[in-house]
Design an enzyme around this catalytic site. Structure first.
Site, PDB file in Angstrom:
ATOM      1  N   HIS A  58       2.724  10.695   0.957  1.00 41.67           N
ATOM      2  CA  HIS A  58       3.633  10.170   1.978  1.00 41.67           C
ATOM      3  C   HIS A  58       5.111  10.366   1.630  1.00 41.67           C
ATOM      4  CE1 HIS A  58       0.253   8.358   4.070  1.00 41.67           C
ATOM      5  NE2 HIS A  58      -0.146   7.825   2.930  1.00 41.67           N
TER       6      HIS A  58
ATOM      7  N   GLU B  86       0.958   7.776  -3.576  1.00 39.17           N
ATOM      8  CA  GLU B  86       1.813   7.496  -2.419  1.00 39.17           C
ATOM      9  C   GLU B  86       2.988   8.461  -2.344  1.00 39.17           C
ATOM     10  OE1 GLU B  86       1.322   5.314   0.159  1.00 39.17           O
ATOM     11  OE2 GLU B  86      -0.674   5.230  -0.738  1.00 39.17           O
TER      12      GLU B  86
ATOM     13  N   HIS C 210       0.859  -1.189   0.000  1.00 39.18           N
ATOM     14  CA  HIS C 210       0.000   0.000   0.000  1.00 39.18           C
ATOM     15  C   HIS C 210       0.891   1.233   0.000  1.00 39.18           C
ATOM     16  CE1 HIS C 210      -3.716   2.179   1.899  1.00 39.18           C
ATOM     17  NE2 HIS C 210      -3.188   2.851   0.888  1.00 39.18           N
TER      18      HIS C 210
END
Length: 222
Positions: A114, A110, A70
């Site tokens: 992040h 992502e 993920h």
């Protein structure tokens, strides 16, 4: 003689301190300013049971995926930063690393949410994501079961610890969906240098609340 500090100044100071803490809890951060990484590995059958029609890349016929990446998430001990900069993800790195995710659409999301908080450049961040993902040994019973597997949290964590003896205590925590009935994902925690460490207490508590039933089910692959 001591001079009394006006109440207005005390109130202003309290508001500033409270605002700083609230900012941290609301996931405001600067690149590289975080406490540890959480490697999030989703249990693909659980995702596909609810979202499969939306993502044929991950859930198409015959994919038979188990644990999938993920993301690699910079974390605070309580909360997490996100969207820390507008640094772009170069196209050549997108093409090079999109295969480490179950669907190519994930890599851009992502990195933006992040990766920009890691303090690393795009290639360093994606290479670290791939290395940590590949370093997790999934116990054989949980790799690609043809039938659902029911386990307790303790049994699940013990199996991962046995397969990964270098993991720190509480370095891996499960998260469940369906009111605690089904495994949704695991998070494996690391220091900034990539060494194993325990997950933060806030994350451990969330895990315990999420998987609060006596046992949970790993849905079978498809």
């Amino acid at each position: 003689m001591k001079h009394a500090i006006p109440r207005a100044l005390l109130l202003a100071a309290a508001l500033l301190c409270g605002g700083a803490q609230a900012a941290k809890n609301k996931s405001v951060g600067e690149p590289g300013e975080f406490d540890y990484y959480a490697l999030a590995l989703s249990w693909s059958p659980s995702y596909c049971a609810t979202n499969g029609g939306r993502d044929p890349n991950q859930c198409g016929s015959g994919r038979r995926l188990g644990f999938v990446l993920h993301g690699l998430w910079p974390q605070y001990e309580n909360g997490y930063p996100q969207n820390c900069s507008r640094d772009p993800l170069p196209d050549h790195l997108r093409r090079k690393y999109e295969g480490i995710y179950p669907s190519p659409k994930l890599i851009g999301h992502e990195w933006k949410k992040h990766g920009t908080c890691s303090g690393l450049g795009p290639e360093q961040y994606l290479a670290l994501s791939a290395r940590l993902k590949d370093g997790v040994v999934v116990p054989p019973a949980f790799r690609a079961p043809d039938q659902p597997v029911r386990v307790t949290t303790a049994q699940f964590k013990d199996a991962f610890r046995a397969a990964n003896p270098r993991l720190a205590e509480n370095a891996i925590v499960p998260f469940c969906g369906g009111a605690g009935r089904f495994l949704r994902e695991i998070r494996v925690c690391y220091r900034k240098d990539g060494a194993s460490r325990s997950c933060g207490q806030a994350e451990i508590r969330l895990s315990q609340k999420s998987c609060g039933q006596e046992s949970f089910l790993l849905q079978s692959v498809r």
